[in-house]
Motif scaffolding. Structure first.
Motif, PDB file in Angstrom:
ATOM      1  N   PHE A 193      -3.199   0.350  -5.164  1.00  0.00           N
ATOM      2  CA  PHE A 193      -2.370   0.499  -4.020  1.00  0.00           C
ATOM      3  C   PHE A 193      -2.157   1.841  -3.127  1.00  0.00           C
ATOM      4  N   LEU A 194      -2.827   2.921  -3.896  1.00  0.00           N
ATOM      5  CA  LEU A 194      -2.874   4.328  -3.225  1.00  0.00           C
ATOM      6  C   LEU A 194      -3.706   4.273  -1.959  1.00  0.00           C
ATOM      7  N   VAL A 195      -2.975   4.631  -0.985  1.00  0.00           N
ATOM      8  CA  VAL A 195      -3.889   4.779   0.384  1.00  0.00           C
ATOM      9  C   VAL A 195      -3.852   6.331   0.848  1.00  0.00           C
ATOM     10  N   LYS A 248       0.854  -1.220   0.044  1.00  0.00           N
ATOM     11  CA  LYS A 248       0.070  -0.087  -0.074  1.00  0.00           C
ATOM     12  C   LYS A 248       0.853   1.313  -0.025  1.00  0.00           C
ATOM     13  N   GLU A 249       0.449   2.109  -0.676  1.00  0.00           N
ATOM     14  CA  GLU A 249       1.380   3.373  -1.170  1.00  0.00           C
ATOM     15  C   GLU A 249       0.892   4.663  -0.491  1.00  0.00           C
ATOM     16  N   VAL A 250       1.848   5.457  -0.153  1.00  0.00           N
ATOM     17  CA  VAL A 250       1.727   6.757   0.119  1.00  0.00           C
ATOM     18  C   VAL A 250       2.630   7.634  -0.804  1.00  0.00           C
ATOM     19  N   LEU A 251       1.817   8.478  -1.510  1.00  0.00           N
ATOM     20  CA  LEU A 251       2.554   9.448  -2.492  1.00  0.00           C
ATOM     21  C   LEU A 251       2.740  10.468  -2.084  1.00  0.00           C
ATOM     22  N   LEU A 252       3.932  11.250  -2.311  1.00  0.00           N
ATOM     23  CA  LEU A 252       4.392  12.382  -2.007  1.00  0.00           C
ATOM     24  C   LEU A 252       4.821  13.206  -3.361  1.00  0.00           C
ATOM     25  N   SER A 253       4.296  14.288  -3.694  1.00  0.00           N
ATOM     26  CA  SER A 253       4.396  14.784  -4.750  1.00  0.00           C
ATOM     27  C   SER A 253       4.852  16.167  -4.970  1.00  0.00           C
ATOM     28  N   ALA A 261      -9.973  14.846  -9.086  1.00  0.00           N
ATOM     29  CA  ALA A 261     -11.093  14.937  -9.911  1.00  0.00           C
ATOM     30  C   ALA A 261     -12.053  13.790  -9.919  1.00  0.00           C
ATOM     31  N   PRO A 262     -13.527  13.894 -10.172  1.00  0.00           N
ATOM     32  CA  PRO A 262     -14.319  12.978  -9.737  1.00  0.00           C
ATOM     33  C   PRO A 262     -13.985  11.502 -10.551  1.00  0.00           C
ATOM     34  N   GLY A 263     -13.543  11.546 -11.601  1.00  0.00           N
ATOM     35  CA  GLY A 263     -13.068  10.022 -11.894  1.00  0.00           C
ATOM     36  C   GLY A 263     -12.017   9.463 -11.363  1.00  0.00           C
ATOM     37  N   PHE A 264     -11.194  10.175 -10.632  1.00  0.00           N
ATOM     38  CA  PHE A 264     -10.133   9.402  -9.945  1.00  0.00           C
ATOM     39  C   PHE A 264     -10.670   9.405  -8.447  1.00  0.00           C
ATOM     40  N   ASN A 265     -10.875  10.599  -7.826  1.00  0.00           N
ATOM     41  CA  ASN A 265     -11.200  10.757  -6.354  1.00  0.00           C
ATOM     42  C   ASN A 265     -10.075  10.171  -5.380  1.00  0.00           C
ATOM     43  N   TYR A 266      -8.975  10.264  -5.836  1.00  0.00           N
ATOM     44  CA  TYR A 266      -8.022   9.718  -4.991  1.00  0.00           C
ATOM     45  C   TYR A 266      -7.762  10.573  -3.766  1.00  0.00           C
ATOM     46  N   TYR A 275      -0.051   5.358 -14.886  1.00  0.00           N
ATOM     47  CA  TYR A 275      -0.092   4.723 -13.502  1.00  0.00           C
ATOM     48  C   TYR A 275      -1.420   4.341 -12.878  1.00  0.00           C
ATOM     49  N   GLN A 276      -2.640   4.565 -13.812  1.00  0.00           N
ATOM     50  CA  GLN A 276      -3.823   4.727 -12.939  1.00  0.00           C
ATOM     51  C   GLN A 276      -4.172   3.445 -12.272  1.00  0.00           C
ATOM     52  N   ASP A 277      -3.977   2.176 -13.112  1.00  0.00           N
ATOM     53  CA  ASP A 277      -4.320   0.948 -12.448  1.00  0.00           C
ATOM     54  C   ASP A 277      -3.576   0.460 -11.201  1.00  0.00           C
ATOM     55  N   HIS A 278      -2.219   1.112 -11.218  1.00  0.00           N
ATOM     56  CA  HIS A 278      -1.509   1.054  -9.857  1.00  0.00           C
ATOM     57  C   HIS A 278      -2.121   1.663  -8.728  1.00  0.00           C
TER      58      HIS A 278
END
Length: 448
Positions: free
Chosen positions: A238-240, A172-177, A303-308, A231-234
């Motif tokens: 995994f993105l938490v 499970k992944e934390v993204l820092l950007s 964005a609503p299509g992702f809602n990450y 990387y959308q599938d990834h």
């Protein structure tokens, strides 16, 4: 680079090296900047080819600007990107000709309210050319013929982005950007990537990482869309949680967190608790609900299509200081010490985030026998209930926390809810959680 004497000196040297690079959303400047950072973190560069369809966008051709200059009627040099690369409109088309002052003024940008500042102006998706000058210089221009020379070209290349990963116990992944595309701006450009670099170095030294951490630099907007597209599938799997770092320097005394579009993620919940003073981390924080009308790359992730589950963290916020998008945004304004204060706070937030998941009791059929694991006072008396057995909390408080954690550990309650039931902060539960994990009685699940 010689080995710096301190983290402060290291970041200051990085700043001085990166600041003059002639960056844009594509081209040599941003790739040179990414290559520089790879000395200190193992970023892997990727490019999405020019002309690619990325959701509703088409990736632009690369802009290669060698130099841009403007001369006055008397031959005096007015603008030169070799002196200040904010002086050309970013993504200007090439031009080499003489123009009148009347025509030139249609292509000049200045800030009447900030007479000495040179603005930062872009025209990525519409062909145009122009120069940026201070209002004082603008007011001094006289009639006559001006020479304009912008040595630039557009080539088929691609939109770059770069990332690296610090693996943890969970996939499970934390993204820092952060974005890396503005030339010669400090707080609104280099503060984010430098904070990202500092966090990479710190998290690399953690003895334990529950999550996997991905560090990403990209050109703003189009770069984040290119990354998501690839990387959308990834990310879906995994993105938490994650943070967009922007404007994390400057004189503001406290950080500001902009929540995800969901508003109820683990990071949102933690940041709200910090803003309410419930976590006791020594972090002063303002909490803001998600707003799509301003901000940075969180607008794409949310964005609503992702809602990450992506929030944004900043200190001296874009649009709220005089130097925003102009030459007043320099190293002195950003401040290396202020940047380090932000890094300290973000690292502290991440250490709490690490244990802010869902506790799951691994022995849920009745209360487990705590005594044989040295988790229960060997004699149940007033003296053992009041005696401090871990130099932090008395044994009764510790026992109450253990019992509450195990009883609420059904996989449905976040640690924040458990902490409220224990009348303490999530951070104060860390050692109890770790002790229960060592005994095999508790497991933390990580979800978005």
């Amino acid at each position: 680079m010689p080995k710096p004497a301190s983290e402060h000196d290291f970041l200051e040297q990085c700043f001085d090296d990166l600041f003059p690079m002639f960056r844009s959303i594509t081209g040599p400047g941003i790739e040179q900047s990414i290559e520089y950072l790879t000395q200190f973190m193992p970023l892997v560069l990727e490019k999405v080819p020019s002309g690619s369809k990325v959701f509703d966008w088409t990736t632009p051709r690369e802009w290669h600007c060698q130099r841009a200059r403007l001369w006055g009627p008397n031959g005096a040099l007015i603008c030169d990107t070799d002196i200040n690369n904010l002086q050309v409109v970013n993504y200007s088309t090439p031009i080499d000709r003489d123009v009148s002052l009347e025509e030139l003024k249609q292509h000049l940008h200045h800030l009447p309210d900030l007479p000495t500042a040179i603005p930062y102006v872009t025209s990525y998706y519409k062909e145009n050319w122009g120069f940026c000058i201070s209002n004082d210089v603008y007011e001094s221009l006289s009639n006559g013929t001006y020479r304009v020379l912008i040595e630039a070209k557009f080539i088929d290349g691609g939109v770059p982005f770069a990332s690296c990963v610090l693996p943890g116990e969970s996939e499970k992944e934390v993204l820092l950007s952060s974005y890396l595309c503005h030339p010669s701006l400090a707080n609104n450009e280099l503060s984010g990537p430098l904070a990202l670099l500092s966090l990479y170095r710190r998290l690399s030294s953690w003895k334990k990482r529950r999550y996997t951490y991905r560090f990403l630099v990209n050109p703003e907007t189009i770069g984040s869309l290119c990354f998501i597209h690839r990387y959308q599938d990834h990310l879906n799997k995994f993105l938490v949680g994650g943070l967009i770092l922007t404007c994390v320097g400057g004189p503001a005394e406290r950080l500001r967190y902009k929540a995800s579009r969901r508003g109820d993620t683990i990071m949102d919940e933690l940041m709200f608790a910090l803003s309410e003073g419930k976590e006791g981390c020594g972090i002063s924080l303002e909490y803001q609900n998600f707003d799509p009308t301003s901000g940075s790359d969180e607008r794409q992730y949310c964005a609503p299509g992702f809602n990450y589950p992506m929030g944004q963290i900043s200190r001296t916020v874009y649009g709220e200081y005089d130097g925003y998008h102009n030459s007043l945004d320099d190293k002195q304004f950003m401040g290396i010490d202020s940047l380090l204060n932000s890094v300290d706070a973000i690292e502290r937030v991440l250490t709490v985030f690490e244990i802010s998941g869902y506790p799951v009791n691994q022995s849920p059929f009745g209360e487990p026998q705590l005594g044989k694991r040295n988790l229960y006072p060997s004699m149940n008396s007033q003296s053992t209930r009041d005696k401090s057995d871990d130099m932090t909390i008395d044994s009764r408080t510790k026992l109450n926390r253990i019992l509450t954690l195990l009883n609420m550990g059904d996989g449905l309650n976040r640690m924040r809810v458990v902490a409220d039931a224990c009348h303490c902060s999530v951070e104060e539960l860390r050692y109890t959680v770790e002790e229960l994990e060592e005994q095999g009685l508790l497991k933390l699940e990580v979800r978005s």
